[in-house]
Scaffold this active site. Structure first.
Site, PDB file in Angstrom:
ATOM      1  N   TYR A 125     -15.073 -11.908  -0.464  1.00 49.38           N
ATOM      2  CA  TYR A 125     -15.758 -10.655  -0.825  1.00 49.38           C
ATOM      3  C   TYR A 125     -16.990 -10.906  -1.693  1.00 49.38           C
ATOM      4  O   TYR A 125     -18.002 -10.216  -1.569  1.00 49.38           O
ATOM      5  CB  TYR A 125     -14.796  -9.703  -1.546  1.00 49.38           C
ATOM      6  CG  TYR A 125     -13.843  -8.998  -0.610  1.00 49.38           C
ATOM      7  CD1 TYR A 125     -14.268  -7.939   0.187  1.00 49.38           C
ATOM      8  CD2 TYR A 125     -12.511  -9.393  -0.512  1.00 49.38           C
ATOM      9  CE1 TYR A 125     -13.402  -7.291   1.053  1.00 49.38           C
ATOM     10  CE2 TYR A 125     -11.635  -8.757   0.351  1.00 49.38           C
ATOM     11  CZ  TYR A 125     -12.094  -7.701   1.131  1.00 49.38           C
ATOM     12  OH  TYR A 125     -11.235  -7.071   1.990  1.00 49.38           O
ATOM     13  N   ARG A 174      -6.212  12.340  -6.390  1.00 45.49           N
ATOM     14  CA  ARG A 174      -7.452  11.640  -6.066  1.00 45.49           C
ATOM     15  C   ARG A 174      -8.611  12.626  -5.883  1.00 45.49           C
ATOM     16  O   ARG A 174      -9.739  12.351  -6.281  1.00 45.49           O
ATOM     17  CB  ARG A 174      -7.179  10.844  -4.797  1.00 45.49           C
ATOM     18  CG  ARG A 174      -8.234   9.991  -4.269  1.00 45.49           C
ATOM     19  CD  ARG A 174      -8.471   8.768  -5.104  1.00 45.49           C
ATOM     20  NE  ARG A 174      -9.326   7.899  -4.333  1.00 45.49           N
ATOM     21  CZ  ARG A 174     -10.579   8.217  -4.010  1.00 45.49           C
ATOM     22  NH1 ARG A 174     -11.105   9.331  -4.455  1.00 45.49           N
ATOM     23  NH2 ARG A 174     -11.295   7.394  -3.266  1.00 45.49           N
ATOM     24  N   ARG A 189       0.813  -1.233   0.000  1.00 44.94           N
ATOM     25  CA  ARG A 189       0.000   0.000   0.000  1.00 44.94           C
ATOM     26  C   ARG A 189       0.841   1.276   0.000  1.00 44.94           C
ATOM     27  O   ARG A 189       0.429   2.297   0.543  1.00 44.94           O
ATOM     28  CB  ARG A 189      -0.962   0.028   1.180  1.00 44.94           C
ATOM     29  CG  ARG A 189      -2.063  -1.018   1.087  1.00 44.94           C
ATOM     30  CD  ARG A 189      -3.149  -0.550   0.128  1.00 44.94           C
ATOM     31  NE  ARG A 189      -4.136  -1.589  -0.084  1.00 44.94           N
ATOM     32  CZ  ARG A 189      -5.338  -1.603   0.487  1.00 44.94           C
ATOM     33  NH1 ARG A 189      -5.715  -0.638   1.276  1.00 44.94           N
ATOM     34  NH2 ARG A 189      -6.187  -2.575   0.229  1.00 44.94           N
ATOM     35  N   ASP A 216      -6.639  -3.019  -7.707  1.00 42.61           N
ATOM     36  CA  ASP A 216      -7.209  -3.617  -6.492  1.00 42.61           C
ATOM     37  C   ASP A 216      -7.475  -5.089  -6.765  1.00 42.61           C
ATOM     38  O   ASP A 216      -7.675  -5.488  -7.912  1.00 42.61           O
ATOM     39  CB  ASP A 216      -8.511  -2.918  -6.090  1.00 42.61           C
ATOM     40  CG  ASP A 216      -8.827  -3.176  -4.616  1.00 42.61           C
ATOM     41  OD1 ASP A 216      -8.388  -2.371  -3.775  1.00 42.61           O
ATOM     42  OD2 ASP A 216      -9.468  -4.189  -4.318  1.00 42.61           O
ATOM     43  N   ARG A 250      -2.909   7.018   0.274  1.00 42.47           N
ATOM     44  CA  ARG A 250      -3.167   8.206   1.089  1.00 42.47           C
ATOM     45  C   ARG A 250      -1.984   8.760   1.861  1.00 42.47           C
ATOM     46  O   ARG A 250      -2.000   9.920   2.255  1.00 42.47           O
ATOM     47  CB  ARG A 250      -4.310   7.895   2.074  1.00 42.47           C
ATOM     48  CG  ARG A 250      -5.638   7.696   1.376  1.00 42.47           C
ATOM     49  CD  ARG A 250      -6.736   8.486   2.045  1.00 42.47           C
ATOM     50  NE  ARG A 250      -7.884   8.596   1.152  1.00 42.47           N
ATOM     51  CZ  ARG A 250      -8.921   7.757   1.156  1.00 42.47           C
ATOM     52  NH1 ARG A 250      -8.971   6.774   2.033  1.00 42.47           N
ATOM     53  NH2 ARG A 250      -9.911   7.932   0.309  1.00 42.47           N
TER      54      ARG A 250
HETATM   55  O1  1CP Z   1       0.316   0.560  -3.339  1.00 40.70           O
HETATM   56  C1  1CP Z   1      -0.273  -0.532  -3.435  1.00 40.70           C
HETATM   57  O2  1CP Z   1      -0.141  -1.442  -2.598  1.00 40.70           O
HETATM   58  C2  1CP Z   1      -1.084  -0.819  -4.682  1.00 40.70           C
HETATM   59  C3  1CP Z   1      -2.487  -0.724  -4.591  1.00 40.70           C
HETATM   60  C4  1CP Z   1      -3.431  -1.687  -3.899  1.00 40.70           C
HETATM   61  C5  1CP Z   1      -3.326  -3.056  -3.559  1.00 40.70           C
HETATM   62  C6  1CP Z   1      -2.117  -3.967  -3.679  1.00 40.70           C
HETATM   63  C7  1CP Z   1      -4.730  -1.279  -3.572  1.00 40.70           C
HETATM   64  C8  1CP Z   1      -5.259   0.080  -3.764  1.00 40.70           C
HETATM   65  N1  1CP Z   1      -5.420  -2.378  -3.123  1.00 40.70           N
HETATM   66  C9  1CP Z   1      -4.592  -3.469  -3.080  1.00 40.70           C
HETATM   67  C10 1CP Z   1      -4.922  -4.847  -2.688  1.00 40.70           C
HETATM   68  C11 1CP Z   1      -6.111  -5.094  -1.829  1.00 40.70           C
HETATM   69  N2  1CP Z   1      -7.359  -4.533  -1.906  1.00 40.70           N
HETATM   70  C12 1CP Z   1      -6.164  -6.084  -0.814  1.00 40.70           C
HETATM   71  C13 1CP Z   1      -5.045  -7.021  -0.497  1.00 40.70           C
HETATM   72  C14 1CP Z   1      -4.021  -6.397   0.365  1.00 40.70           C
HETATM   73  C15 1CP Z   1      -4.414  -6.145   1.786  1.00 40.70           C
HETATM   74  O3  1CP Z   1      -4.737  -7.106   2.490  1.00 40.70           O
HETATM   75  O4  1CP Z   1      -4.414  -4.964   2.175  1.00 40.70           O
HETATM   76  C16 1CP Z   1      -7.447  -6.057  -0.248  1.00 40.70           C
HETATM   77  C17 1CP Z   1      -7.986  -6.922   0.888  1.00 40.70           C
HETATM   78  C18 1CP Z   1      -8.206  -5.078  -0.946  1.00 40.70           C
HETATM   79  C19 1CP Z   1      -9.620  -4.708  -0.745  1.00 40.70           C
HETATM   80  C20 1CP Z   1      -9.759  -3.279  -0.402  1.00 40.70           C
HETATM   81  N3  1CP Z   1      -9.643  -2.256  -1.308  1.00 40.70           N
HETATM   82  C21 1CP Z   1      -9.934  -2.709   0.869  1.00 40.70           C
HETATM   83  C22 1CP Z   1     -10.045  -3.484   2.178  1.00 40.70           C
HETATM   84  C23 1CP Z   1     -11.433  -3.568   2.654  1.00 40.70           C
HETATM   85  C24 1CP Z   1     -11.583  -4.485   3.840  1.00 40.70           C
HETATM   86  O5  1CP Z   1     -12.226  -5.519   3.703  1.00 40.70           O
HETATM   87  O6  1CP Z   1     -11.056  -4.170   4.931  1.00 40.70           O
HETATM   88  C25 1CP Z   1      -9.977  -1.305   0.708  1.00 40.70           C
HETATM   89  C26 1CP Z   1     -10.199  -0.255   1.769  1.00 40.70           C
HETATM   90  C27 1CP Z   1      -9.770  -1.037  -0.678  1.00 40.70           C
HETATM   91  C28 1CP Z   1      -9.664   0.299  -1.328  1.00 40.70           C
HETATM   92  C29 1CP Z   1      -8.301   0.666  -1.775  1.00 40.70           C
HETATM   93  N4  1CP Z   1      -7.512  -0.104  -2.618  1.00 40.70           N
HETATM   94  C30 1CP Z   1      -6.327   0.542  -2.865  1.00 40.70           C
HETATM   95  C31 1CP Z   1      -6.380   1.803  -2.146  1.00 40.70           C
HETATM   96  C32 1CP Z   1      -5.293   2.848  -2.177  1.00 40.70           C
HETATM   97  C33 1CP Z   1      -7.597   1.871  -1.478  1.00 40.70           C
HETATM   98  C34 1CP Z   1      -8.104   3.021  -0.586  1.00 40.70           C
HETATM   99  C35 1CP Z   1      -9.197   3.786  -1.231  1.00 40.70           C
HETATM  100  C36 1CP Z   1      -8.841   5.098  -1.890  1.00 40.70           C
HETATM  101  O7  1CP Z   1      -7.721   5.590  -1.960  1.00 40.70           O
HETATM  102  O8  1CP Z   1      -9.810   5.705  -2.346  1.00 40.70           O
END
Ligand code: 1CP
Length: 348
Positions: free
Chosen positions: A152, A38, A25, A75, A29
């Site tokens: 999911y 964003r 990540r 994602d 943010r």
């Molecule tokens: O920088 C990076 O790592 C690249 C971007 C990335 C990756 C690898 C994003 C962007 N998402 C992911 C993978 C991801 N998405 C996972 C696996 C990794 C982990 O366990 O953290 C999971 C479970 C998700 C699902 C997801 N997407 C969640 C989790 C929800 C939950 O169940 O708790 C969330 C909040 C997102 C949104 C998201 N994805 C990525 C970002 C930067 C964001 C935040 C939203 C935004 O900026 O608007």
């Protein structure tokens, strides 16, 4: 040709003059330049689905933090969408699937996605990113593990227990396997296409591994991860299964190069259990970055000591929290770069 191939050498088990470092990540943010971009957009999906923008935020942490790898901005939830289940990303709340998988009819409606047709925007983002990176650092491609994706698709959103998804494993295991087979087929084609588009290394995220008991983990998750590893023979694969400490000896037998550890795991104990075959990635507690500069440095040095100087890719034990001070992220990265060479001389 890559100018900095530390991450790939570490993954392959080759000598590295220092420990490579990146953060799960890292794009997002924590960076003001991400928040600025964003804020101009309709939402998360516009960023993910516009290849030039996805490439821009993929490269931001390489410029701002000087990490040793970029990870394609996308994602894990693009896979269910490509199979026919659209997601929404709610501001500050996370993902939501308006429709979920409940019946055999729902599973039958899911297609095995074609990567170019249904996920072409990710592949194009990889191509644009590779051109813009111009060999500075390797690019990491990724996907969710089939179990985490099923979780999911059945639950419809994040959850502490994922009890709807876990209920299916008890009440309708055949249906769960039918869905897992389709997700696995989609994921294999998608990851092979990511490699063809330019991804240098692949990470499989099993974020919800730790909520399954070991017998269910073997039956419903790890065997599908093994299939994915076997389908990617020409590229290093990292398996990161959060919370599944019991599965690490099994991962050590997979066709993967690297095993990701979360912060609950002790790298020394893992090494003792699995030997020297695999590279380990991780595993600083993301909350350690809330400390003072000195505390972050001490915690990072302690982590380096626990992993030892070779076959380690420094990272956090899970994604960096969005309210983390970017300066402390830099202290983490700089400490790995400054102190890991000392470990080679036995001075750490
Ligand atoms: O920088 C990076 O790592 C690249 C971007 C990335 C990756 C690898 C994003 C962007 N998402 C992911 C993978 C991801 N998405 C996972 C696996 C990794 C982990 O366990 O953290 C999971 C479970 C998700 C699902 C997801 N997407 C969640 C989790 C929800 C939950 O169940 O708790 C969330 C909040 C997102 C949104 C998201 N994805 C990525 C970002 C930067 C964001 C935040 C939203 C935004 O900026 O608007």
């Amino acid at each position: 040709m890559l100018k900095n191939d530390l991450l790939l050498r570490a993954a392959r088990g080759e000598y590295t003059e220092r420990t490579p470092v990146w953060l799960m990540r890292q794009a997002g943010r924590i960076l003001p330049e991400y928040r600025a971009l964003r804020a101009k957009l309709s939402g998360f999906k516009e960023l993910v689905e516009t290849p030039e923008l996805a490439a821009e935020v993929t490269i931001q942490p390489v410029d701002a933090l000087d990490v040793d790898a970029a990870i394609i901005f996308s994602d894990i939830l693009v896979v269910p969408e490509a199979m026919g289940l659209t997601y929404e990303m709610l501001e500050a709340r996370g993902p939501l699937f308006p429709e979920t998988i409940k019946t055999a009819h729902d599973v039958a409606r899911m297609r095995i996605a074609d990567p170019e047709e249904h996920l072409g925007y990710v592949l194009e983002a990889i191509r644009v990113t590779k051109r813009a990176l111009n060999g500075r650092v390797p690019l990491i491609g990724f996907a969710g593990a089939p179990w985490t994706i099923l979780a999911y698709m059945v639950e419809g959103h994040g959850s502490k227990t994922f009890s709807k998804a876990r209920r299916m494993l008890y009440t309708n295991p055949e249906l769960a396997h039918e869905l897992l087979r389709k997700i696995t087929a989609t994921t294999i084609a998608y990851l092979q296409a990511q490699v063809a588009a330019g991804a240098n290394i692949i990470q499989v995220f099993d974020s919800w591994a730790g909520i399954l008991p070991p017998n269910h983990y073997r039956e419903f998750s790890s065997r599908y991860i093994a299939e994915i590893c076997n389908a990617l023979p020409d590229v290093p694969v990292t398996v990161f299964a959060k919370g599944a400490y019991f599965a690490i000896p099994e991962f050590a037998t997979f066709n993967c190069r690297t095993i990701g550890l979360d912060w609950n795991e002790d790298p020394r104990a893992v090494r003792a259990a699995i030997g020297d075959e695999k590279t380990l990635q991780g595993n600083l507690d993301p909350c350690a970055l809330y400390g003072t500069r000195e505390q972050v440095q001490q915690a990072t040095i302690e982590m380096l000591r626990r992993f030892g100087p070779q076959r380690h890719i420094a990272n956090l034990g899970h994604g960096v929290y969005p309210d983390t001070d970017a300066d402390n992220v830099r202290v983490f990265i700089d400490t790995v770069k400054e102190f890991s060479p000392m470990a080679r001389e036995g001075n750490l």
